[in-house]
Motif scaffolding. Structure first.
Motif, mmCIF file in Angstrom:
data_model
loop_
_atom_site.group_PDB
_atom_site.id
_atom_site.type_symbol
_atom_site.label_atom_id
_atom_site.label_comp_id
_atom_site.label_asym_id
_atom_site.label_seq_id
_atom_site.Cartn_x
_atom_site.Cartn_y
_atom_site.Cartn_z
ATOM 1 N N TRP A 1 -24.463 15.195 -5.074
ATOM 2 C CA TRP A 1 -23.001 15.872 -4.326
ATOM 3 C C TRP A 1 -22.477 14.486 -3.646
ATOM 4 C CZ3 TRP A 1 -21.942 16.004 1.000
ATOM 5 C CH2 TRP A 1 -20.596 16.459 1.190
ATOM 6 N N VAL A 2 -23.215 13.653 -3.124
ATOM 7 C CA VAL A 2 -22.660 12.479 -2.207
ATOM 8 C C VAL A 2 -22.005 11.633 -3.413
ATOM 9 C CG1 VAL A 2 -23.135 10.319 -1.278
ATOM 10 C CG2 VAL A 2 -24.145 12.591 -0.390
ATOM 11 N N ASP A 3 -22.674 11.473 -4.523
ATOM 12 C CA ASP A 3 -22.026 10.379 -5.418
ATOM 13 C C ASP A 3 -20.904 11.176 -6.087
ATOM 14 O OD1 ASP A 3 -22.559 8.078 -7.406
ATOM 15 O OD2 ASP A 3 -22.311 9.824 -9.030
ATOM 16 N N LYS A 4 -20.689 12.420 -6.348
ATOM 17 C CA LYS A 4 -19.373 12.744 -7.038
ATOM 18 C C LYS A 4 -18.436 12.796 -5.954
ATOM 19 C CE LYS A 4 -21.537 16.328 -10.247
ATOM 20 N NZ LYS A 4 -21.806 17.797 -10.552
ATOM 21 N N VAL A 5 -18.544 13.175 -4.732
ATOM 22 C CA VAL A 5 -17.550 13.105 -3.673
ATOM 23 C C VAL A 5 -17.000 11.812 -3.523
ATOM 24 C CG1 VAL A 5 -17.285 13.357 -1.308
ATOM 25 C CG2 VAL A 5 -18.409 15.208 -2.379
ATOM 26 N N ALA A 6 -18.086 11.051 -3.541
ATOM 27 C CA ALA A 6 -17.622 9.359 -3.206
ATOM 28 C C ALA A 6 -16.807 8.860 -4.175
ATOM 29 C CB ALA A 6 -18.568 8.572 -2.921
ATOM 30 N N GLY A 7 -17.125 9.429 -5.452
ATOM 31 C CA GLY A 7 -16.485 8.966 -6.826
ATOM 32 C C GLY A 7 -14.860 9.505 -6.645
ATOM 33 N N GLN A 8 -14.646 10.940 -6.210
ATOM 34 C CA GLN A 8 -13.496 11.425 -6.085
ATOM 35 C C GLN A 8 -12.682 10.666 -4.914
ATOM 36 O OE1 GLN A 8 -11.934 13.832 -8.223
ATOM 37 N NE2 GLN A 8 -13.736 13.169 -9.672
ATOM 38 N N VAL A 9 -13.376 10.645 -3.903
ATOM 39 C CA VAL A 9 -12.580 9.879 -2.800
ATOM 40 C C VAL A 9 -11.956 8.655 -3.318
ATOM 41 C CG1 VAL A 9 -12.660 9.232 -0.456
ATOM 42 C CG2 VAL A 9 -13.690 11.269 -1.119
ATOM 43 N N GLU A 10 -12.900 7.748 -3.865
ATOM 44 C CA GLU A 10 -12.576 6.367 -4.518
ATOM 45 C C GLU A 10 -11.242 6.460 -5.214
ATOM 46 O OE1 GLU A 10 -15.306 2.642 -5.614
ATOM 47 O OE2 GLU A 10 -15.867 4.657 -6.230
ATOM 48 N N SER A 11 -10.921 7.520 -5.912
ATOM 49 C CA SER A 11 -9.970 7.597 -6.902
ATOM 50 C C SER A 11 -8.645 8.155 -6.144
ATOM 51 C CB SER A 11 -10.302 8.355 -8.146
ATOM 52 O OG SER A 11 -10.260 9.815 -7.742
ATOM 53 N N MET A 12 -8.646 8.452 -5.104
ATOM 54 C CA MET A 12 -7.612 9.139 -4.272
ATOM 55 C C MET A 12 -6.900 8.081 -3.532
ATOM 56 S SD MET A 12 -9.338 12.136 -1.943
ATOM 57 C CE MET A 12 -10.376 13.324 -2.908
ATOM 58 N N SER A 13 -5.359 8.201 -3.619
ATOM 59 C CA SER A 13 -4.521 7.377 -2.976
ATOM 60 C C SER A 13 -4.238 8.151 -1.715
ATOM 61 C CB SER A 13 -3.219 7.349 -3.667
ATOM 62 O OG SER A 13 -3.154 6.957 -4.969
ATOM 63 N N LEU A 14 -5.301 7.494 -0.639
ATOM 64 C CA LEU A 14 -5.328 7.813 0.577
ATOM 65 C C LEU A 14 -4.094 7.052 1.534
ATOM 66 C CD1 LEU A 14 -8.798 8.677 1.228
ATOM 67 C CD2 LEU A 14 -6.995 10.196 0.528
ATOM 68 N N GLU A 15 -3.490 7.649 2.464
ATOM 69 C CA GLU A 15 -2.515 6.887 3.512
ATOM 70 C C GLU A 15 -3.483 6.064 4.373
ATOM 71 O OE1 GLU A 15 0.302 9.450 5.211
ATOM 72 O OE2 GLU A 15 1.041 9.986 3.290
ATOM 73 N N GLU A 16 -2.852 5.141 4.904
ATOM 74 C CA GLU A 16 -3.630 4.295 5.827
ATOM 75 C C GLU A 16 -2.948 4.566 7.201
ATOM 76 O OE1 GLU A 16 -3.390 0.005 4.905
ATOM 77 O OE2 GLU A 16 -5.150 0.495 3.321
ATOM 78 N N SER A 17 -3.940 4.318 8.186
ATOM 79 C CA SER A 17 -3.384 4.474 9.708
ATOM 80 C C SER A 17 -3.831 3.692 10.430
ATOM 81 C CB SER A 17 -3.605 6.174 10.105
ATOM 82 O OG SER A 17 -3.498 6.066 11.421
#
Length: 605
Positions: free
Chosen positions: A178-194
């Motif tokens: 689960w951790v690997d799948k989650v990290a892989g998906q988050v890695e591909s997201m375009s997240l805004e910086e703050s």
């Protein structure tokens, strides 16, 4: 040998004056970039009873930090949910355990209610995933995570970006998937910086020290054992041994409510620790890294205080099989597991039915003794052992009777395995090794799902066997002091009236005074075994009449059989009384449960 004073001290031990806000922020930022600056914030929430959900949260945060240096995975306990603003979050990862009869952890209830009472689609931008932790031995496996999944789907109007993973106990292979799948998906997201974090500021401003009475697993009360007395008569090995314990709370500020449980932080039996050290053929003073810290301690101390020596994990067996050095042991392993598992591959071992029957009947020491040629170090044992968790006992006293005392009843566990005496961890710790005035580490586990009705005119029906009677002693003490006018009915069962009728004098006294209407079932005193569900059905009309008059139902005790049998008896009583089908009676019980009129506190024995 290396001196312990030269060893690295964990950050959590460096300051004894750390405020609750400072501690929460330190834990929150453990895997965030060290340099303050613009970062992609991710929220990692854990809802836990014993601390394991926090371990999973730390694992996923660590993985995110390793893969994405610019990501700030903030870890927060759900108990601090009042500081969370999901409208300001982009990603929320929730690690949630299940406790009791399929309920979410007490500390997470406010977080759940926040979303459950909120408007649907309140956070449509929020991406989320849930890791649900549970135990397949219980009927409502991973229900805590399932409830959070449902409410998150409604709150966001979306499905999880990674499907919820249901984990049986501490299956790290599944967790890491689960951790690997989650990290892989988050890695591909375009997240805004703050360049700022509202959460840190909210905690600084809003989280205040609650004083010494804020006891927990991490900060237990060291309470003197005031008194212990036997509740049963033990004349043979077949007789049950149950002991009543009183703990002194004077000056502690610790508060509890009838229905709560007492968490006991016990240590392992020294004989069992010595047997493990002997099987390892190691020096007990060998230093090993203590679980959850950077501190190195003697293995003997770690095994005594921190390790679950009774649960055998597949990775430990895999390590032992991979370390076999003799042909005799290799032949025995092949006989037990088959040729394919000798490589020490955890995946093959978990898929092998022979492993589960082998592991469920053994402690860690038994695995080592089964393959004496395996060269296993204390370090391997520490790495592959489950953490020793607290044991919880229903409180059998009312604070309205004496706020300076908290009481429990514990059935002492003793048995033999492979011709060697074995014992329960906490029960023999209390019964054998703790003497009066000795200090015991403890804290209160709130149980808001097992409460007396606020209205003292409401009748109550209490159902329990063995130590399942404990919370009802507290209930009856409380109702007596409050002069409650609602009827109190108790169905209690045990084996023998003269040997294990727990709190017999108190219950019979209350019955004579009209405080409780008592029905008993002594299963071994009659030719045909009679259990509490039989007594309930014998008095089905009485039970149904009380239910119709607004009675609250309580069931406490064994989840394996008793709770199921009682539930079926209630269904039949309702079906007969209301003239409805079994399916409709089930729906009736579900409605009572939703209204808080059918409450269960059950556990696996």
């Amino acid at each position: 040998m290396e001196s312990r004073r030269d060893l690295r001290i964990p950050k959590s031990l460096k300051s004894s004056k750390e405020t609750e806000a400072e501690k929460a922020i330190r834990e929150m930022k453990e895997f965030c970039p060290e340099e303050d600056g613009r970062a992609q914030n991710v929220l990692v929430v854990y809802a836990t009873e014993y601390g394991f959900s926090k371990e999973v949260a730390r694992k996923v945060a660590e993985e995110l930090a390793e893969r994405m240096p610019n990501v700030a995975p903030r870890i927060i306990n759900a108990v601090h949910s009042s500081f969370i603003d999901l409208s300001k979050e982009q990603v929320c990862l929730l690690c949630c355990s299940t406790t009791g009869d399929g309920v979410i952890p007490t500390d997470a209830k406010e977080f759940y209610d926040l979303m459950n009472t909120g408007q649907d689609c309140s956070a449509p931008h929020l991406k989320f995933s849930v890791c649900a932790l549970g135990d397949r031995g219980y009927p409502h496996f991973c229900r805590g995570g399932q409830l959070f999944l449902s409410v998150l789907e409604s709150y966001t109007g979306c499905k999880p970006f990674v499907e919820m993973k249901e984990i049986d106990q501490e299956d790290w292979e599944e967790i890491e998937e689960w951790v690997d799948k989650v990290a892989g998906q988050v890695e591909s997201m375009s997240l805004e910086e703050s360049d700022s974090d509202y959460l840190e500021e909210a905690i600084k401003e809003g989280l205040h020290d609650s004083g010494d009475s804020n006891y927990s697993l991490a900060n237990p009360l060291h309470s003197p054992l005031q008194r212990k007395r036997p509740l049963t008569k033990v004349e043979s090995r077949e007789d049950k041994e149950t002991v009543h314990f009183d703990f002194d709370l004077s000056g502690s500020g610790l508060k509890y409510t009838c229905g709560d449980a007492l968490g006991i932080i016990a240590s392992n039996c020294p004989d069992e620790v010595n047997a493990l050290i002997e099987a390892l053929k190691c020096d007990p003073q060998t230093l090993a890294k203590a679980p959850g810290s950077d501190l190195y301690l003697p293995f003997e101390e770690i095994a005594l205080k921190s390790l679950d020596l009774k649960t055998v994990k597949p990775d430990f067996v895999a390590a032992v099989l991979g370390a076999i050095t003799s042909e005799d042991d290799r032949a025995y392993a092949t006989k037990v597991f088959g040729e394919s598992t000798l490589s020490g591959d955890v995946h093959h071992l978990k898929a092998n039915p022979a492993f589960h029957s082998f592991a469920s009947a053994r402690f860690m020491v038994d695995v080592l003794n089964s393959f004496p040629s395996a060269k296993i170090s204390p370090k391997i044992v520490v790495e592959h052992a489950r953490a020793l968790i607290p044991r919880f006992y229903s409180i059998s006293s009312s604070p309205n009777r004496d706020e300076h005392v908290v009481s429990i009843a514990a059935a002492v566990v003793r048995y033999e395995l492979f011709g060697v005496p074995r014992s329960g961890v906490a029960t023999t710790y209390l019964a054998d090794r703790v003497q009066e005035r000795d200090l015991v580490k403890l804290y209160i586990q709130k149980n808001n799902n097992f409460r007396l009705p606020a209205d003292d005119e409401k009748p109550i029906i209490m159902i329990g066997a063995g130590t399942g009677v404990a919370p009802y002693i507290a209930f009856l003490q409380d109702r007596e002091i409050r002069r409650a006018t609602g009827e109190s009915v108790l169905f209690f069962g045990c084996r023998h009236e003269d040997k294990d009728f727990l709190y017999k004098n108190e219950l019979q006294g209350w019955a004579e005074e009209g405080i409780v209407e008592l029905y008993t079932a002594f299963s071994r005193d009659t030719e045909k075994k009679v259990y509490i569900q039989h007594r309930m059905e014998e008095h089905g009309d009485r039970v149904w009449k009380l239910i119709c008059s607004g009675a609250h139902l309580y069931v406490c005790g064994d989840a394996n059989q008793m709770a199921k049998d009682v539930h079926e008896a209630l269904r039949r009583i309702i079906s007969t009384g209301a003239g409805i089908s079994d399916k409709e009676a089930d729906a009736y019980l579900e409605d009572l449960e939703r209204k808080g009129r059918y409450q269960r506190d059950v556990w696996l024995s």
